[in-house]
Design a protein around this motif. Structure first.
Motif, PDB file in Angstrom:
ATOM      1  N   LYS A   3       0.832  -0.219  -5.588  1.00 59.96           N
ATOM      2  CA  LYS A   3      -0.129  -1.176  -6.159  1.00 59.96           C
ATOM      3  C   LYS A   3      -0.377  -2.302  -5.171  1.00 59.96           C
ATOM      4  O   LYS A   3       0.514  -2.694  -4.413  1.00 59.96           O
ATOM      5  CB  LYS A   3       0.391  -1.723  -7.484  1.00 59.96           C
ATOM      6  N   PRO A   4      -1.608  -2.841  -5.196  1.00 57.45           N
ATOM      7  CA  PRO A   4      -1.902  -3.953  -4.298  1.00 57.45           C
ATOM      8  C   PRO A   4      -1.308  -5.249  -4.852  1.00 57.45           C
ATOM      9  O   PRO A   4      -1.298  -5.459  -6.066  1.00 57.45           O
ATOM     10  CB  PRO A   4      -3.429  -4.013  -4.291  1.00 57.45           C
ATOM     11  N   VAL A   5      -0.812  -6.091  -3.978  1.00 54.48           N
ATOM     12  CA  VAL A   5      -0.280  -7.398  -4.380  1.00 54.48           C
ATOM     13  C   VAL A   5      -0.842  -8.481  -3.462  1.00 54.48           C
ATOM     14  O   VAL A   5      -1.144  -8.237  -2.296  1.00 54.48           O
ATOM     15  CB  VAL A   5       1.273  -7.439  -4.334  1.00 54.48           C
ATOM     16  N   VAL A   6      -0.980  -9.677  -4.029  1.00 49.55           N
ATOM     17  CA  VAL A   6      -1.438 -10.829  -3.241  1.00 49.55           C
ATOM     18  C   VAL A   6      -0.293 -11.831  -3.137  1.00 49.55           C
ATOM     19  O   VAL A   6       0.275 -12.236  -4.153  1.00 49.55           O
ATOM     20  CB  VAL A   6      -2.659 -11.507  -3.911  1.00 49.55           C
ATOM     21  N   GLU A  38      -3.727  -3.132 -11.525  1.00 46.58           N
ATOM     22  CA  GLU A  38      -2.550  -2.731 -10.750  1.00 46.58           C
ATOM     23  C   GLU A  38      -2.414  -1.225 -10.607  1.00 46.58           C
ATOM     24  O   GLU A  38      -1.514  -0.736  -9.936  1.00 46.58           O
ATOM     25  CB  GLU A  38      -1.281  -3.318 -11.388  1.00 46.58           C
ATOM     26  N   LYS A  39      -3.290  -0.500 -11.288  1.00 48.15           N
ATOM     27  CA  LYS A  39      -3.268   0.952 -11.130  1.00 48.15           C
ATOM     28  C   LYS A  39      -4.657   1.446 -10.743  1.00 48.15           C
ATOM     29  O   LYS A  39      -5.312   2.166 -11.508  1.00 48.15           O
ATOM     30  CB  LYS A  39      -2.796   1.620 -12.425  1.00 48.15           C
ATOM     31  N   LEU A  44     -10.850   3.739  -5.272  1.00 47.16           N
ATOM     32  CA  LEU A  44     -10.902   2.329  -4.871  1.00 47.16           C
ATOM     33  C   LEU A  44     -10.026   2.051  -3.658  1.00 47.16           C
ATOM     34  O   LEU A  44     -10.108   0.974  -3.057  1.00 47.16           O
ATOM     35  CB  LEU A  44     -10.446   1.438  -6.029  1.00 47.16           C
ATOM     36  N   LYS A  45      -9.220   3.025  -3.294  1.00 42.48           N
ATOM     37  CA  LYS A  45      -8.227   2.795  -2.241  1.00 42.48           C
ATOM     38  C   LYS A  45      -8.868   2.338  -0.918  1.00 42.48           C
ATOM     39  O   LYS A  45      -8.356   1.448  -0.251  1.00 42.48           O
ATOM     40  CB  LYS A  45      -7.422   4.074  -2.017  1.00 42.48           C
ATOM     41  N   GLY A  46      -9.997   2.947  -0.581  1.00 45.20           N
ATOM     42  CA  GLY A  46     -10.658   2.607   0.679  1.00 45.20           C
ATOM     43  C   GLY A  46     -11.063   1.145   0.730  1.00 45.20           C
ATOM     44  O   GLY A  46     -10.884   0.473   1.756  1.00 45.20           O
ATOM     45  N   ILE A  60      -2.672  -9.771   1.487  1.00 42.69           N
ATOM     46  CA  ILE A  60      -2.660  -8.617   0.589  1.00 42.69           C
ATOM     47  C   ILE A  60      -1.887  -7.471   1.221  1.00 42.69           C
ATOM     48  O   ILE A  60      -1.999  -7.220   2.420  1.00 42.69           O
ATOM     49  CB  ILE A  60      -4.105  -8.130   0.299  1.00 42.69           C
ATOM     50  N   SER A  61      -1.118  -6.803   0.394  1.00 47.52           N
ATOM     51  CA  SER A  61      -0.396  -5.623   0.895  1.00 47.52           C
ATOM     52  C   SER A  61      -0.192  -4.640  -0.235  1.00 47.52           C
ATOM     53  O   SER A  61      -0.425  -4.941  -1.405  1.00 47.52           O
ATOM     54  CB  SER A  61       0.969  -6.053   1.467  1.00 47.52           C
TER      55      SER A  61
END
Ligand code: SF4
Length: 64
Positions: A3-6, A38-39, A44-46, A60-61
């Protein structure tokens, strides 16, 4: 899936991530970007990767 996090210690609130992928990132009134999905779907990954690359502070990571 990861999941991406800021990292709010790094975010400077320029809103670039929201411009690139508003389905996942939202700039709030406190001047920080939040992950609102978060899922995210594979499709959307690109654009999440693009937001990670474009974020000026590297805030962001992906988190496993
Ligand atoms: S692109 Fe980076 S610095 Fe800009 S709002 Fe998003 S997380 Fe914050």
């Amino acid at each position: 899936m990861a999941k991406p996090v800021v990292d709010h210690d790094e975010c400077i609130g320029d809103g670039l991530c929201e411009q690139i992928c508003p389905e996942v990132f939202e700039l709030r009134e406190d001047g920080l970007a939040y992950v609102v999905n978060e899922k995210p779907n594979e499709d959307l990954k690109g654009r999440i990767d693009e937001a990670i690359e474009e974020c000026p502070t590297g805030a962001i990571s992906w988190e496993e």
